[in-house]
Scaffold this motif. Structure first.
Motif, PDB file in Angstrom:
ATOM      1  N   LYS A 177       1.833  32.495   3.351  1.00 27.60           N
ATOM      2  CA  LYS A 177       1.627  33.829   2.776  1.00 27.60           C
ATOM      3  C   LYS A 177       1.019  34.776   3.799  1.00 27.60           C
ATOM      4  O   LYS A 177       1.407  35.946   3.896  1.00 27.60           O
ATOM      5  CB  LYS A 177       0.724  33.722   1.544  1.00 27.60           C
ATOM      6  CG  LYS A 177       1.409  33.095   0.334  1.00 27.60           C
ATOM      7  CD  LYS A 177       0.463  33.016  -0.855  1.00 27.60           C
ATOM      8  CE  LYS A 177       1.153  32.386  -2.062  1.00 27.60           C
ATOM      9  NZ  LYS A 177       0.227  32.268  -3.225  1.00 27.60           N
ATOM     10  N   THR A 178       0.056  34.274   4.582  1.00 26.51           N
ATOM     11  CA  THR A 178      -0.571  35.103   5.617  1.00 26.51           C
ATOM     12  C   THR A 178       0.450  35.508   6.674  1.00 26.51           C
ATOM     13  O   THR A 178       0.491  36.667   7.115  1.00 26.51           O
ATOM     14  CB  THR A 178      -1.729  34.335   6.286  1.00 26.51           C
ATOM     15  OG1 THR A 178      -2.692  33.978   5.291  1.00 26.51           O
ATOM     16  CG2 THR A 178      -2.394  35.180   7.360  1.00 26.51           C
ATOM     17  N   PHE A 179       1.292  34.557   7.063  1.00 29.78           N
ATOM     18  CA  PHE A 179       2.312  34.829   8.075  1.00 29.78           C
ATOM     19  C   PHE A 179       3.331  35.846   7.562  1.00 29.78           C
ATOM     20  O   PHE A 179       3.686  36.805   8.265  1.00 29.78           O
ATOM     21  CB  PHE A 179       3.016  33.528   8.461  1.00 29.78           C
ATOM     22  CG  PHE A 179       4.241  33.731   9.304  1.00 29.78           C
ATOM     23  CD1 PHE A 179       4.136  34.113  10.631  1.00 29.78           C
ATOM     24  CD2 PHE A 179       5.509  33.557   8.762  1.00 29.78           C
ATOM     25  CE1 PHE A 179       5.271  34.318  11.411  1.00 29.78           C
ATOM     26  CE2 PHE A 179       6.642  33.755   9.528  1.00 29.78           C
ATOM     27  CZ  PHE A 179       6.525  34.137  10.856  1.00 29.78           C
ATOM     28  N   ILE A 180       3.811  35.641   6.330  1.00 33.68           N
ATOM     29  CA  ILE A 180       4.817  36.548   5.757  1.00 33.68           C
ATOM     30  C   ILE A 180       4.252  37.962   5.612  1.00 33.68           C
ATOM     31  O   ILE A 180       4.961  38.959   5.824  1.00 33.68           O
ATOM     32  CB  ILE A 180       5.311  36.010   4.401  1.00 33.68           C
ATOM     33  CG1 ILE A 180       6.147  34.739   4.631  1.00 33.68           C
ATOM     34  CG2 ILE A 180       6.142  37.054   3.660  1.00 33.68           C
ATOM     35  CD1 ILE A 180       6.580  34.033   3.362  1.00 33.68           C
ATOM     36  N   LYS A 181       2.963  38.062   5.290  1.00 36.15           N
ATOM     37  CA  LYS A 181       2.332  39.381   5.187  1.00 36.15           C
ATOM     38  C   LYS A 181       2.344  40.084   6.541  1.00 36.15           C
ATOM     39  O   LYS A 181       2.592  41.299   6.628  1.00 36.15           O
ATOM     40  CB  LYS A 181       0.895  39.235   4.682  1.00 36.15           C
ATOM     41  CG  LYS A 181       0.206  40.572   4.442  1.00 36.15           C
ATOM     42  CD  LYS A 181      -1.187  40.382   3.858  1.00 36.15           C
ATOM     43  CE  LYS A 181      -1.849  41.737   3.618  1.00 36.15           C
ATOM     44  NZ  LYS A 181      -3.214  41.590   3.040  1.00 36.15           N
ATOM     45  N   THR A 182       2.112  39.323   7.611  1.00 36.82           N
ATOM     46  CA  THR A 182       2.148  39.888   8.965  1.00 36.82           C
ATOM     47  C   THR A 182       3.551  40.394   9.293  1.00 36.82           C
ATOM     48  O   THR A 182       3.721  41.501   9.831  1.00 36.82           O
ATOM     49  CB  THR A 182       1.729  38.833  10.002  1.00 36.82           C
ATOM     50  OG1 THR A 182       0.394  38.407   9.723  1.00 36.82           O
ATOM     51  CG2 THR A 182       1.798  39.388  11.417  1.00 36.82           C
ATOM     52  N   ILE A 183       4.566  39.597   8.964  1.00 37.64           N
ATOM     53  CA  ILE A 183       5.953  39.991   9.222  1.00 37.64           C
ATOM     54  C   ILE A 183       6.330  41.207   8.378  1.00 37.64           C
ATOM     55  O   ILE A 183       7.059  42.102   8.829  1.00 37.64           O
ATOM     56  CB  ILE A 183       6.916  38.824   8.923  1.00 37.64           C
ATOM     57  CG1 ILE A 183       6.580  37.627   9.814  1.00 37.64           C
ATOM     58  CG2 ILE A 183       8.369  39.246   9.145  1.00 37.64           C
ATOM     59  CD1 ILE A 183       6.657  37.909  11.296  1.00 37.64           C
ATOM     60  N   GLU A 184       5.806  41.248   7.157  1.00 35.55           N
ATOM     61  CA  GLU A 184       6.083  42.377   6.263  1.00 35.55           C
ATOM     62  C   GLU A 184       5.561  43.681   6.855  1.00 35.55           C
ATOM     63  O   GLU A 184       6.225  44.726   6.788  1.00 35.55           O
ATOM     64  CB  GLU A 184       5.432  42.101   4.906  1.00 35.55           C
ATOM     65  CG  GLU A 184       5.892  43.023   3.797  1.00 35.55           C
ATOM     66  CD  GLU A 184       5.372  42.590   2.446  1.00 35.55           C
ATOM     67  OE1 GLU A 184       5.939  43.024   1.434  1.00 35.55           O
ATOM     68  OE2 GLU A 184       4.401  41.805   2.406  1.00 35.55           O
ATOM     69  N   GLU A 185       4.372  43.626   7.456  1.00 30.59           N
ATOM     70  CA  GLU A 185       3.784  44.816   8.079  1.00 30.59           C
ATOM     71  C   GLU A 185       4.596  45.253   9.293  1.00 30.59           C
ATOM     72  O   GLU A 185       4.833  46.458   9.499  1.00 30.59           O
ATOM     73  CB  GLU A 185       2.338  44.523   8.485  1.00 30.59           C
ATOM     74  CG  GLU A 185       1.400  44.343   7.305  1.00 30.59           C
ATOM     75  CD  GLU A 185       0.001  43.931   7.732  1.00 30.59           C
ATOM     76  OE1 GLU A 185      -0.201  43.715   8.962  1.00 30.59           O
ATOM     77  OE2 GLU A 185      -0.884  43.815   6.864  1.00 30.59           O
ATOM     78  N   ILE A 186       5.031  44.278  10.110  1.00 26.82           N
ATOM     79  CA  ILE A 186       5.847  44.601  11.282  1.00 26.82           C
ATOM     80  C   ILE A 186       7.161  45.236  10.842  1.00 26.82           C
ATOM     81  O   ILE A 186       7.624  46.231  11.425  1.00 26.82           O
ATOM     82  CB  ILE A 186       6.120  43.328  12.118  1.00 26.82           C
ATOM     83  CG1 ILE A 186       4.820  42.803  12.732  1.00 26.82           C
ATOM     84  CG2 ILE A 186       7.155  43.604  13.212  1.00 26.82           C
ATOM     85  CD1 ILE A 186       4.971  41.473  13.460  1.00 26.82           C
ATOM     86  N   ALA A 187       7.765  44.670   9.791  1.00 26.57           N
ATOM     87  CA  ALA A 187       9.038  45.190   9.289  1.00 26.57           C
ATOM     88  C   ALA A 187       8.874  46.611   8.749  1.00 26.57           C
ATOM     89  O   ALA A 187       9.690  47.503   9.037  1.00 26.57           O
ATOM     90  CB  ALA A 187       9.573  44.264   8.198  1.00 26.57           C
ATOM     91  N   ALA A 188       7.812  46.850   7.968  1.00 23.19           N
ATOM     92  CA  ALA A 188       7.578  48.171   7.381  1.00 23.19           C
ATOM     93  C   ALA A 188       7.346  49.225   8.452  1.00 23.19           C
ATOM     94  O   ALA A 188       7.824  50.371   8.338  1.00 23.19           O
ATOM     95  CB  ALA A 188       6.382  48.106   6.435  1.00 23.19           C
TER      96      ALA A 188
END
Length: 244
Positions: A177-188
Motif C-alpha cells: 500500500k505504501t509503495f502503490i501510494k508513492t507510484i500514485e503520486e508520481i503518476a498524478a
C-alpha cells in the motif's frame, strides 16, 4: 498420501535453517558433498524448541534397515521439529554409489586407456555390506532428512550458497500500500493513470502487474525502479508539452 500443509511457523523454521552457510562443514567424496551429521544436528537443536529423530526398523527383523536380495539394503529415518515430521530414505551404497547387498557382486563398465574408451569392458566389484556401511547410510539419511527442514538443502541442489528464501514470501500488504501510494503520486504529478504507471514499471522489471502476486523480492525490485519511472514520466510530460 497425506498432503502436508506448512504453517507460518514451519516456514519461518525452514527459512532460518535454509540460510545457514554449511560450506565449512561439507566434505567431498567422489564428487559428492557430505554434510557432517553431528554439526547439522547441533545447529538444528540450537534453533528449535524441540527436535527428535527415529531410525525405522524392519518389523520382521527389528533391525535398523530393510533388505531385498535383488535391490539391496535401504534405511529410513523420521525427523520431527517443533511437532512437524519429515521422512527420508537412502540405499546403502559403496564409494561408486552402487547398491550394496549381503553378498559381493560384479558389474561391467567401459574400459578406458589415456581417457579413451578401448571398446572393451571390465568388471568392477561391489563388496558385501557391513554394519559400518549401514551405519554410515543411516547417518547420511539423517542429514538428508534434516535438509528437508532447510539446513544444507542447497548443497543437494548443487548450489554454492543458500539463496534468501524470504524473497519468495508474499509481499506484506502494508508495504504494498505504501509503495502503490508513492507510484500514485508520481503518476498524478505527470498526468498519467496509476494503472499506466504500474504497467510501465512492471513491464520493465519483468514482474507481474497483479499486486496480489507480488513477493518481497518483486516489491524490492519495483521500489528500486521508482526513480527510473519518475524520470521516464517527467521526460514524456516535457516532450508532450513542447510539442503542443
Amino acid at each position: 498420501m497425506t498432503e502436508k500443509i506448512f504453517t507460518k511457523a514451519q516456514n519461518e523454521i525452514f527459512n532460518e535453517l535454509y540460510q545457514i552457510d554449511v560450506n565449512q562443514n561439507v566434505e567431498q567424496k567422489n564428487k559428492l558433498n557430505y554434510l557432517s551429521w553431528a554439526w547439522a544436528w547441533a545447529e538444528v537443536s540450537k534453533r528449535s524448541n524441540s527436535v527428535s529423530y527415529v531410525v525405522e526398523r524392519d518389523p520382521q527383523t527389528n533391525l535398523p534397515y530393510y533388505y531385498d536380495p535383488n535391490t539391496g539394503y535401504m534405511v529410513f529415518t523420521k525427523v520431527t521439529i517443533d511437532g512437524f515430521t519429515h521422512e527420508m530414505w537412502l540405499p546403502v551404497m559403496d564409494g561408486s554409489n552402487k547398491a550394496m547387498k549381503a553378498e559381493s557382486y560384479t558389474y561391467q563398465v567401459k574400459k578406458y586407456e589415456k581417457y579413451k574408451w578401448t571398446g572393451e569392458y571390465e568388471d568392477k566389484k561391489v563388496e558385501a555390506a557391513t554394519m559400518f556401511d549401514i551405519n554410515k547410510a543411516i547417518m547420511r539419511c539423517l542429514v538428508k532428512n534434516l535438509a528437508m527442514f532447510g539446513i544444507g538443502l542447497y548443497i543437494f541442489a548443487g548450489e554454492d550458497m543458500p539463496e534468501d528464501v524470504t524473497m519468495f514470501e508474499p509481499a506484506p500488504e502494508r508495504n504494498k500500500k505504501t509503495f502503490i501510494k508513492t507510484i500514485e503520486e508520481i503518476a498524478a504529478n505527470n498526468n498519467v493513470s496509476l494503472d499506466k504507471a504500474i504497467e510501465m514499471l512492471t513491464e520493465t522489471a519483468k514482474v507481474t502487474a497483479d499486486d496480489s502476486k507480488w513477493t518481497r523480492g518483486d516489491l524490492g525490485l519495483l521500489k528500486r525502479g521508482t526513480t527510473w519511472l519518475k524520470d521516464q514520466l517527467e521526460a514524456q510530460k516535457k516532450e508532450k508539452s513542447e510539442s503542443e
